[in-house]
Scaffold this active site. Structure first.
Site, PDB file in Angstrom:
ATOM      1  N   ASP A   1       0.829  -1.213   0.000  1.00  0.00           N
ATOM      2  CA  ASP A   1       0.000   0.000   0.000  1.00  0.00           C
ATOM      3  C   ASP A   1       0.863   1.263   0.000  1.00  0.00           C
ATOM      4  OD1 ASP A   1      -2.402   1.356  -0.040  1.00  0.00           O
ATOM      5  OD2 ASP A   1      -2.680   1.286   2.132  1.00  0.00           O
TER       6      ASP A   1
ATOM      7  N   ASN B   1       1.203   3.437  -2.943  1.00  0.00           N
ATOM      8  CA  ASN B   1       1.692   3.873  -4.260  1.00  0.00           C
ATOM      9  C   ASN B   1       1.156   5.262  -4.626  1.00  0.00           C
ATOM     10  OD1 ASN B   1       2.785   1.348  -4.464  1.00  0.00           O
ATOM     11  ND2 ASN B   1       1.339   0.587  -6.006  1.00  0.00           N
TER      12      ASN B   1
ATOM     13  N   ASN C   1     -11.035  -2.790  -4.917  1.00  0.00           N
ATOM     14  CA  ASN C   1     -10.338  -1.770  -5.718  1.00  0.00           C
ATOM     15  C   ASN C   1     -11.078  -1.417  -7.011  1.00  0.00           C
ATOM     16  OD1 ASN C   1      -7.046  -2.901  -4.636  1.00  0.00           O
ATOM     17  ND2 ASN C   1      -8.182  -1.113  -3.931  1.00  0.00           N
TER      18      ASN C   1
HETATM   19  C1  IPE Z   1      -5.214  -2.683   0.105  1.00  0.00           C
HETATM   20  O1  IPE Z   1      -4.968  -1.351  -0.139  1.00  0.00           O
HETATM   21  C2  IPE Z   1      -5.244  -3.442  -1.182  1.00  0.00           C
HETATM   22  C3  IPE Z   1      -3.966  -3.574  -1.856  1.00  0.00           C
HETATM   23  C4  IPE Z   1      -2.800  -3.168  -1.424  1.00  0.00           C
HETATM   24  C5  IPE Z   1      -4.035  -4.229  -3.126  1.00  0.00           C
HETATM   25  P1  IPE Z   1      -6.160  -0.284  -0.265  1.00  0.00           P
HETATM   26  O2  IPE Z   1      -5.517   1.026  -0.481  1.00  0.00           O
HETATM   27  O3  IPE Z   1      -7.146  -0.740  -1.259  1.00  0.00           O
HETATM   28  O4  IPE Z   1      -6.819  -0.388   1.190  1.00  0.00           O
HETATM   29  P2  IPE Z   1      -7.767   0.618   1.964  1.00  0.00           P
HETATM   30  O5  IPE Z   1      -8.793   1.109   0.999  1.00  0.00           O
HETATM   31  O6  IPE Z   1      -6.903   1.739   2.455  1.00  0.00           O
HETATM   32  O7  IPE Z   1      -8.318  -0.183   3.091  1.00  0.00           O
HETATM   33  C1  IPE Z   2      -1.682   0.211  -3.265  1.00  0.00           C
HETATM   34  O1  IPE Z   2      -1.466   1.582  -3.315  1.00  0.00           O
HETATM   35  C2  IPE Z   2      -1.930  -0.391  -4.615  1.00  0.00           C
HETATM   36  C3  IPE Z   2      -3.312  -0.797  -4.848  1.00  0.00           C
HETATM   37  C4  IPE Z   2      -4.259  -0.818  -3.960  1.00  0.00           C
HETATM   38  C5  IPE Z   2      -3.653  -1.192  -6.203  1.00  0.00           C
HETATM   39  P1  IPE Z   2      -2.663   2.621  -3.299  1.00  0.00           P
HETATM   40  O2  IPE Z   2      -3.068   2.882  -4.708  1.00  0.00           O
HETATM   41  O3  IPE Z   2      -3.761   2.176  -2.403  1.00  0.00           O
HETATM   42  O4  IPE Z   2      -1.934   3.898  -2.698  1.00  0.00           O
HETATM   43  P2  IPE Z   2      -2.494   4.891  -1.606  1.00  0.00           P
HETATM   44  O5  IPE Z   2      -2.923   4.088  -0.429  1.00  0.00           O
HETATM   45  O6  IPE Z   2      -3.639   5.617  -2.244  1.00  0.00           O
HETATM   46  O7  IPE Z   2      -1.326   5.781  -1.312  1.00  0.00           O
HETATM   47 MG    MG Z   3      -4.130   2.414  -0.427  1.00  0.00          MG
END
Ligand code: IPE
Ligand code: IPE
Ligand code: MG
Length: 228
Positions: free
Chosen positions: A15, A17, A63
């Site tokens: 998480d 990115n 997602n």
């Molecule tokens: C969890 O991250 C899912 C992945 C890393 C693929 P999210 O960014 O989707 O989680 P929440 O929404 O903060 O719980």
């Molecule tokens: C995790 O990073 C990757 C996926 C869930 C696909 P995020 O895209 O959730 O990054 P943040 O949490 O918004 O920084």
């Molecule tokens: Mg995230």
């Protein structure tokens, strides 16, 4: 000789990115690209230090709520990296297993996922990659399989054996980057006694040193499994 690592199975909630990209005033997709590179480095590092099973959470069943352009960018990345990883990681005695529900994916993507699994199936170490993965959906899928087999009563072993991760033992350690204190529907069943390690480091910044820190902290934990 391969190193003996106290962690047999490590799992990552990759998480942060989007926040990593935002800090650089770049679009979120830029963070996902950087995250894909980090994935390769971290997974290889884990095998180098003797971990046998690695599981990563790349895309959750939740997602799909994201804007379509971000979803498209993520799937474009998966599509590119599937063959790349098969080449780079699969050649290191790693069996790649995609965990999650792929039924709605394009035929091309499904075929390529299956080819990678097929090509690497005799390798000893395991890499479970969660794409359209959700812990609750996984448990339902396992139970539905058991019902289809005619079972009317099930055991914990039945469920474990029918999860997408059935080739791996339950994870010893689950690492979440990006600092959130939740599991976001990851490995619900398997994580019953996993140790959790949460770091504020954003996934694209994750390094081998951070894995070492997580494992050092893991070694300090007293795993009681309900006993004394
Ligand atoms: C969890 O991250 C899912 C992945 C890393 C693929 P999210 O960014 O989707 O989680 P929440 O929404 O903060 O719980
Ligand atoms: C995790 O990073 C990757 C996926 C869930 C696909 P995020 O895209 O959730 O990054 P943040 O949490 O918004 O920084
Ligand atoms: Mg995230």
């Amino acid at each position: 000789m391969e190193t003996v690592c106290p962690v047999k199975h490590i799992a990552f909630i990759m998480d942060g990115n989007g926040r990593w990209a935002k800090k650089r005033l770049m679009p979120r997709e830029f963070g996902h690209k950087a995250g894909a590179e980090t994935f390769e480095n971290i997974v290889n590092y884990c095998y180098d230090i003797g971990v046998q099973h690695v599981t990563v959470y790349a895309f959750s069943t939740e997602n799909w709520k994201r804007p379509q352009h971000e979803i498209d960018a993520l799937f474009k990345l998966f599509s590119y990296y599937i063959d790349h990883y098969a080449e780079k990681i699969g050649n290191r005695n790693v069996r790649i297993v995609f965990i999650g529900d792929r039924t709605g994916f394009s035929e091309d993507l499904k075929n390529r996922m299956q080819n990678v699994e097929e090509k690497t199936k005799n390798n000893g170490r395991i890499l479970n990659i969660g794409i359209n993965y959700g812990g609750r959906a996984e448990i339902c899928h396992a139970v539905n399989k058991l019902i289809a087999e005619g079972k009317t009563e099930i055991t914990e072993e039945d469920i474990s054996e029918n999860l997408y991760t059935s080739l791996s033992p339950d994870p010893d350690l689950i690492v979440r980057t990006g600092g959130e204190y939740r599991t976001s529907n990851f490995l619900m069943w398997q994580s019953a006694y996993s140790e959790l390690y949460i770091t504020d480091t954003l996934w694209p910044d994750m390094k081998g040193d951070d894995v070492d820190k997580a494992i050092t902290e893991f070694m300090r934990r007293n795993r009681r499994y309900g006993g004394l």
